[in-house]
Write an enzyme that holds these catalytic residues in place. Sequence first.
Site, short mmCIF file in Angstrom:
data_model
loop_
_atom_site.label_atom_id
_atom_site.label_comp_id
_atom_site.label_asym_id
_atom_site.label_seq_id
_atom_site.Cartn_x
_atom_site.Cartn_y
_atom_site.Cartn_z
N ARG A 34 31.26 58.31 20.84
CA ARG A 34 32.30 57.55 20.15
C ARG A 34 31.65 56.39 19.40
NH1 ARG A 34 37.15 54.58 23.45
NH2 ARG A 34 35.36 53.37 24.13
N ASP A 91 51.11 51.32 23.71
CA ASP A 91 49.85 50.67 24.07
C ASP A 91 49.06 50.48 22.77
OD1 ASP A 91 47.23 50.02 24.83
OD2 ASP A 91 47.49 51.00 26.77
N TYR A 112 40.37 42.15 24.29
CA TYR A 112 38.90 42.12 24.34
C TYR A 112 38.22 43.19 23.49
CZ TYR A 112 39.87 45.39 28.24
OH TYR A 112 40.35 46.41 29.03
N LYS A 113 39.03 44.00 22.79
CA LYS A 113 38.44 45.04 21.94
C LYS A 113 38.27 44.47 20.53
CE LYS A 113 39.81 48.60 25.14
NZ LYS A 113 40.83 49.49 25.64
N PHE A 172 44.93 57.29 27.72
CA PHE A 172 43.96 56.53 28.52
C PHE A 172 44.36 56.63 30.00
CE2 PHE A 172 42.01 52.53 30.02
CZ PHE A 172 40.74 52.71 29.52
C1 LIG Z 1 41.08 49.61 27.05
C2 LIG Z 1 42.42 50.15 27.37
C3 LIG Z 1 43.14 49.68 28.47
C4 LIG Z 1 42.50 48.69 29.41
O1 LIG Z 1 43.29 48.36 30.49
P1 LIG Z 1 42.84 47.18 31.46
O2 LIG Z 1 44.04 46.97 32.28
O3 LIG Z 1 42.44 46.01 30.60
O4 LIG Z 1 41.65 47.64 32.25
C5 LIG Z 1 44.40 50.17 28.68
N1 LIG Z 1 44.95 51.09 27.85
C6 LIG Z 1 44.27 51.57 26.78
C7 LIG Z 1 44.89 52.57 25.87
C8 LIG Z 1 42.98 51.12 26.52
O5 LIG Z 1 42.30 51.60 25.49
#
Ligand SMILES: *Cc1c(COP(=O)(O)O)cnc(C)c1O
Length: 420
Positions: A380, A205, A230-231, A128
Amino acid sequence: MTSGITRAAAEELDAADALAGFRERFVVDDPELIYLDGNSLGRLPAATPDRLREVIEDGWGAGLVRSWQGWIDWGARLGDRLAAHVLGARPGEVVLSDSTSVNLYKLAGAALDAAPGRGTVLIDAEDFPTNRYVLQGLAGQRGLRLRRLASDPDGGLDLDLLRSALDGDVALVVLSLVSYRSGALLDMAEVNELARAAGARVLWDLSHAAGAVPVDLTATGAELAVGCTYKYLNGGPGSPAFLYVRRELQAGLRQPVWGWFGQREQFRMGPDYDPVPGIERFLVSTPPLLSLAAVDPALTLVEEAGVARIRAKGLQLGRLADELADAWLRPLGFRRASPREPQRRGCHVSMYHPDAWRICQTLAADAKVVCDYRVPDRLRIGPSPLYTRFTEVWDALDRIRAVTADRTYTSRSADLARVT
Ligand SMILES: *Cc1c(COP(=O)(O)O)cnc(C)c1O
């Protein structure tokens, strides 16, 4: 072009679904809208608006500043629940704070400071973007070498590649347990063991894993982790992230943002920074209380359902999507851009199509299917098990087939929107 799976078969799966009752505990404003993007923003739990109203009116409105007596350690209390029910961690190892990116910065910084003799950081070149950028920044500031491992964008990171990159100079490896784009799922225990043998630390992560796949941070020997709420955890847009630091490591790590929420006897307002020994030393500042409050009712749903049942249904949803995609979408130019077996993925699956972006827009605008697009050419699909029906997956794949076959999407702009 017919699949062996009829809609009646999907109805039977719904009838036998042990989690079917959870759907009505979410706000489903438009029952015809098929929402397959719970891996980006989970649906609103039905209990959340009342809970927030209570915190706002009773806590903020009536209680005013006095309410902080009860609020101050809410992030740690929610962290303990997340540890017990979602992450396989022990009490005092998880806390909610800041965002995933900021927590990644804090924990990566702490780990690098604790390994002064080593000069290399490993990341997955397909990870990401925020993870890649945060590590690029940290490596640049500290004069370290950032090595990007070339992983397969569809199949995930090959552990032989990781093994050969883990020499004695590696301080830290940053990896997503579930890849944001392909959904590829890594073997946490094996990666932890590889890194341990090389004297390196792993920072996980868990953004696309938490609440979707079983995670056992304790048993797999994990040391550091961060992730979103939030996911699949449905905490709401921008809800605070979590961080995990294995108990035995906590006192020996110091994160780079020295805020007063990490301070011993915070309200003594002492002259110098002197962090508490436990997990709260990784905190910085006053929590965003309203967003934090929204995580509470959301987590209750995941606790009640249990991650094992969520995963079992996620695998079934994945198998259904796979079979329908093979029968209906492959002949229309789609190709799976994810590991073949649902067990090797998180709860989402990606499909390659040269016109994925225009198809994605058409699905949302004309066919009431919300999924998402990821560059350069992937659609996706994330059927979050707590509220997605098998018939919705069947209908969604049917609508994707129809939209792609009739080619109305070709009239849409190929320019990307601000948010995809
Ligand atoms: C969604 C996601 C994030 C989101 O990071 P924010 O700091 O909340 O914007 C980070 N890492 C991964 C792998 C994600 O999927």
